[in-house]
Motif scaffolding. Structure first.
Motif, PDB file in Angstrom:
ATOM      1  N   HIS A 131       0.808  -1.212   0.000  1.00 52.68           N
ATOM      2  CA  HIS A 131       0.000   0.000   0.000  1.00 52.68           C
ATOM      3  C   HIS A 131       0.846   1.269   0.000  1.00 52.68           C
ATOM      4  O   HIS A 131       2.023   1.238   0.336  1.00 52.68           O
ATOM      5  N   SER A 132       0.199   2.357  -0.358  1.00 54.85           N
ATOM      6  CA  SER A 132       0.776   3.690  -0.189  1.00 54.85           C
ATOM      7  C   SER A 132      -0.128   4.466   0.751  1.00 54.85           C
ATOM      8  O   SER A 132      -1.352   4.312   0.728  1.00 54.85           O
ATOM      9  N   ILE A 133       0.481   5.271   1.579  1.00 48.47           N
ATOM     10  CA  ILE A 133      -0.227   6.134   2.510  1.00 48.47           C
ATOM     11  C   ILE A 133      -0.127   7.545   1.953  1.00 48.47           C
ATOM     12  O   ILE A 133       0.972   8.068   1.770  1.00 48.47           O
ATOM     13  N   PHE A 134      -1.270   8.148   1.655  1.00 49.51           N
ATOM     14  CA  PHE A 134      -1.314   9.498   1.112  1.00 49.51           C
ATOM     15  C   PHE A 134      -1.854  10.434   2.182  1.00 49.51           C
ATOM     16  O   PHE A 134      -2.886  10.146   2.803  1.00 49.51           O
ATOM     17  N   ILE A 135      -1.163  11.539   2.380  1.00 53.14           N
ATOM     18  CA  ILE A 135      -1.599  12.543   3.343  1.00 53.14           C
ATOM     19  C   ILE A 135      -2.366  13.614   2.590  1.00 53.14           C
ATOM     20  O   ILE A 135      -1.924  14.084   1.541  1.00 53.14           O
ATOM     21  N   GLY A 136      -3.517  13.972   3.131  1.00 49.33           N
ATOM     22  CA  GLY A 136      -4.332  15.014   2.530  1.00 49.33           C
ATOM     23  C   GLY A 136      -4.469  16.194   3.470  1.00 49.33           C
ATOM     24  O   GLY A 136      -4.917  16.028   4.603  1.00 49.33           O
ATOM     25  N   ARG A 137      -4.062  17.353   3.012  1.00 42.48           N
ATOM     26  CA  ARG A 137      -4.272  18.578   3.789  1.00 42.48           C
ATOM     27  C   ARG A 137      -5.659  19.100   3.415  1.00 42.48           C
ATOM     28  O   ARG A 137      -5.932  19.399   2.249  1.00 42.48           O
ATOM     29  N   ILE A 138      -6.524  19.180   4.394  1.00 40.79           N
ATOM     30  CA  ILE A 138      -7.925  19.506   4.141  1.00 40.79           C
ATOM     31  C   ILE A 138      -8.052  20.937   3.636  1.00 40.79           C
ATOM     32  O   ILE A 138      -7.522  21.875   4.228  1.00 40.79           O
ATOM     33  N   GLN A 139      -8.803  21.081   2.520  1.00 39.87           N
ATOM     34  CA  GLN A 139      -9.039  22.381   1.905  1.00 39.87           C
ATOM     35  C   GLN A 139     -10.474  22.858   2.113  1.00 39.87           C
ATOM     36  O   GLN A 139     -10.727  24.044   2.238  1.00 39.87           O
ATOM     37  N   GLN A 140     -11.414  21.903   2.108  1.00 41.91           N
ATOM     38  CA  GLN A 140     -12.819  22.258   2.225  1.00 41.91           C
ATOM     39  C   GLN A 140     -13.588  21.034   2.700  1.00 41.91           C
ATOM     40  O   GLN A 140     -13.228  19.900   2.375  1.00 41.91           O
ATOM     41  N   ILE A 141     -14.655  21.293   3.470  1.00 43.66           N
ATOM     42  CA  ILE A 141     -15.483  20.199   3.978  1.00 43.66           C
ATOM     43  C   ILE A 141     -16.949  20.552   3.778  1.00 43.66           C
ATOM     44  O   ILE A 141     -17.366  21.681   4.052  1.00 43.66           O
TER      45      ILE A 141
END
Length: 171
Positions: A131-141
């Protein structure tokens, strides 16, 4: 315990770990990609971020591997059919034929009636095993009004939401 036994026992242990069901979505600018996933978690509130774990054989992995942004759509109980659609043999655009799919200004697909749709700018990745672990910086919810999470436990869908009370008929 040998490696084969560890793998089998790990799979059995993970059947006992109840997880919210999500659909991860992304786009390469020409095509949209979606997959059901439970390997999603919050990472930090400063900066607001989360992580997703994606098998390297998944079709959306190649797009994410190029640095594409993504959305984590947290599903409600009524969206079980969408989860099945995005985890089965149907691929590509066919996964978007059902559901209230919208696009962000950046072209990332998100589910308009998800429990929550969390749009992320990719902010890092790590590879570990398959697997790859991708980090997401939240922009909008986008948060929905009701909370009735679709949960995966022991190979089946369920929920942790309290039953909706019914009014007794006057009589």
């Amino acid at each position: 315990m040998n490696e084969a036994n560890l793998k089998a026992e790990m799979l059995q242990a993970m059947r006992r770990l109840a997880k919210s069901v999500t659909i991860i979505t992304t786009s390469n600018g020409r095509e949209r990609f979606a997959m059901s996933a439970t390997a999603v978690d919050s990472l930090s509130t400063e900066p607001p971020s989360l992580l997703i774990c994606v098998n390297q054989t998944a079709s959306l992995h190649a797009v994410l591997d190029t640095g594409a942004d993504f959305c984590v759509n947290i599903l409600g109980l009524e969206q079980e059919e969408l989860s099945l659609l995005c985890s089965g043999p149907i691929k590509g655009e066919a996964r978007f034929q059902r559901g209230n799919w919208l696009s962000s200004a950046e072209g990332i697909p998100y589910l308009g009636d998800a429990q929550s749709a969390i749009l992320c700018r990719q902010d890092g990745k790590f590879t570990y095993g398959t697997h790859s672990i991708f980090i997401g910086r939240i922009q909008q919810i986008y948060n929905g009004e009701t909370i009735s999470p679709l949960v995966y436990l022991d190979g089946s869908y369920t929920t942790t939401a309290a039953p909706v009370p019914t009014l007794a008929a006057a009589g």
